[in-house]
Design a protein around this motif. Sequence first.
Motif, PDB file in Angstrom:
ATOM      1  N   ILE A 200       0.848  -1.191   0.000  1.00 35.34           N
ATOM      2  CA  ILE A 200       0.000   0.000   0.000  1.00 35.34           C
ATOM      3  C   ILE A 200       0.887   1.246   0.000  1.00 35.34           C
ATOM      4  CG2 ILE A 200      -1.879  -1.185   1.208  1.00 35.34           C
ATOM      5  CD1 ILE A 200      -0.964   0.237   3.784  1.00 35.34           C
ATOM      6  N   GLU A 201       0.248   2.406  -0.047  1.00 36.42           N
ATOM      7  CA  GLU A 201       0.991   3.659  -0.061  1.00 36.42           C
ATOM      8  C   GLU A 201       0.703   4.487   1.188  1.00 36.42           C
ATOM      9  OE1 GLU A 201      -0.040   2.204  -4.111  1.00 36.42           O
ATOM     10  OE2 GLU A 201      -1.289   2.903  -2.442  1.00 36.42           O
ATOM     11  N   ASN A 202       1.683   5.268   1.570  1.00 41.48           N
ATOM     12  CA  ASN A 202       1.580   6.156   2.723  1.00 41.48           C
ATOM     13  C   ASN A 202       0.582   7.278   2.411  1.00 41.48           C
ATOM     14  OD1 ASN A 202       2.030   8.166   4.684  1.00 41.48           O
ATOM     15  ND2 ASN A 202       4.186   7.643   4.876  1.00 41.48           N
ATOM     16  N   PRO A 203      -0.463   7.439   3.224  1.00 45.84           N
ATOM     17  CA  PRO A 203      -1.467   8.468   2.933  1.00 45.84           C
ATOM     18  C   PRO A 203      -0.944   9.896   3.038  1.00 45.84           C
ATOM     19  CG  PRO A 203      -1.886   7.460   5.067  1.00 45.84           C
ATOM     20  CD  PRO A 203      -0.827   6.634   4.401  1.00 45.84           C
ATOM     21  N   ALA A 204       0.191  10.075   3.683  1.00 49.55           N
ATOM     22  CA  ALA A 204       0.783  11.404   3.767  1.00 49.55           C
ATOM     23  C   ALA A 204       1.573  11.750   2.512  1.00 49.55           C
ATOM     24  CB  ALA A 204       1.698  11.498   4.986  1.00 49.55           C
TER      25      ALA A 204
END
Length: 351
Positions: free
Chosen positions: A173-177
Amino acid sequence: MRKFARFTATLAIGALALGLSGCGNDKSAAPTKGDSSTVTIVTNGSWTLGKESLAKAKAATGQEIKLVNGEESGTLDSKLILRKDSPLGDMAVGLTANNVVKVAKAGVIAPSKVKVPSSAEKYLNKEAEGALPLDRSDVCANYDIAYFKDHNLTVPETFDDLLKPEYKGLTVIENPAKSDTGLGMLLATVQQKGKDGYVKYWKDLMANGTKAVNTWDEAYNQEFTQGEGKGKFPIVMSYSSSPYWSVSEDGSSAPTANIAGTCYPAVEYGAVLKGAKNAAGAEKVLNWLYSEEGQSAIMSENITYPIDEQVKLDPKLEKFAPRPENDKQLDPVQIEQNRGEWIRQVQAVLG
């Protein structure tokens, strides 16, 4: 890929979940300033129209359209706010639920008389009058079809499924920041788990061997088993339209598919800018963008879903990446008020 990496559109993913009845704009207030023959559209850097579409738009509206990348030095929302007294163009396209309220409150968006299709009304918001939903994309988990067949694994259907032991260590997944797809996933988990449950979900997900990276490009192209780097993770957070890009030349198959139960809708907005030199022309362009010709052009150029659901989907999109059923998003006002804290909480989980 915007286009494949689009939200890599400041997803800020987004769309407006507060439905208003009617067209959602102040019909008594006219756009400002005079007319000319050129409309400058400030974009999020990924939304586009090609030469053929621009020619069709000119034939229908009498307006020459110039596209300007609003993210060359900063984000579209910050650029629009910074230049609100001397706007970069006549209208903007590419605002989302994550920033449209902030931009509207800054006094950037002009009222509009343009009427939106009935299927777009649910995405209008009283706190961002004049911001008109133009197209929709979704953030979704995608999976490698062959991997699941080869390993005799049932494909997960929901976010909860990703916590099961059989999927341990299979998801990136990817970092939401740092990433729009990561932010989209965060909003989806807040929507599904609530403000008291989303942090626990992220903790459980990471405890199940999930890998978090900073960007969509790194996740999809380097870590995903069907990416360019042929990584080791057969599940990746990406877009509902991602399978479209991997369809075989004969159009018969695709090696990837999305997981519909993880999809979160994101709508892109267009708006006439206050102080526009050619606001009347911008209104004409917006009207054209809602025509069947305009909606089809947006879809084919950007690989997004027409906001007018009466417009027929591209056959390849319909077959391999149909419009997800979930069309509800968090209230953009709620997003504006809480996004920073939501991200901080998840950042603490990711470390």
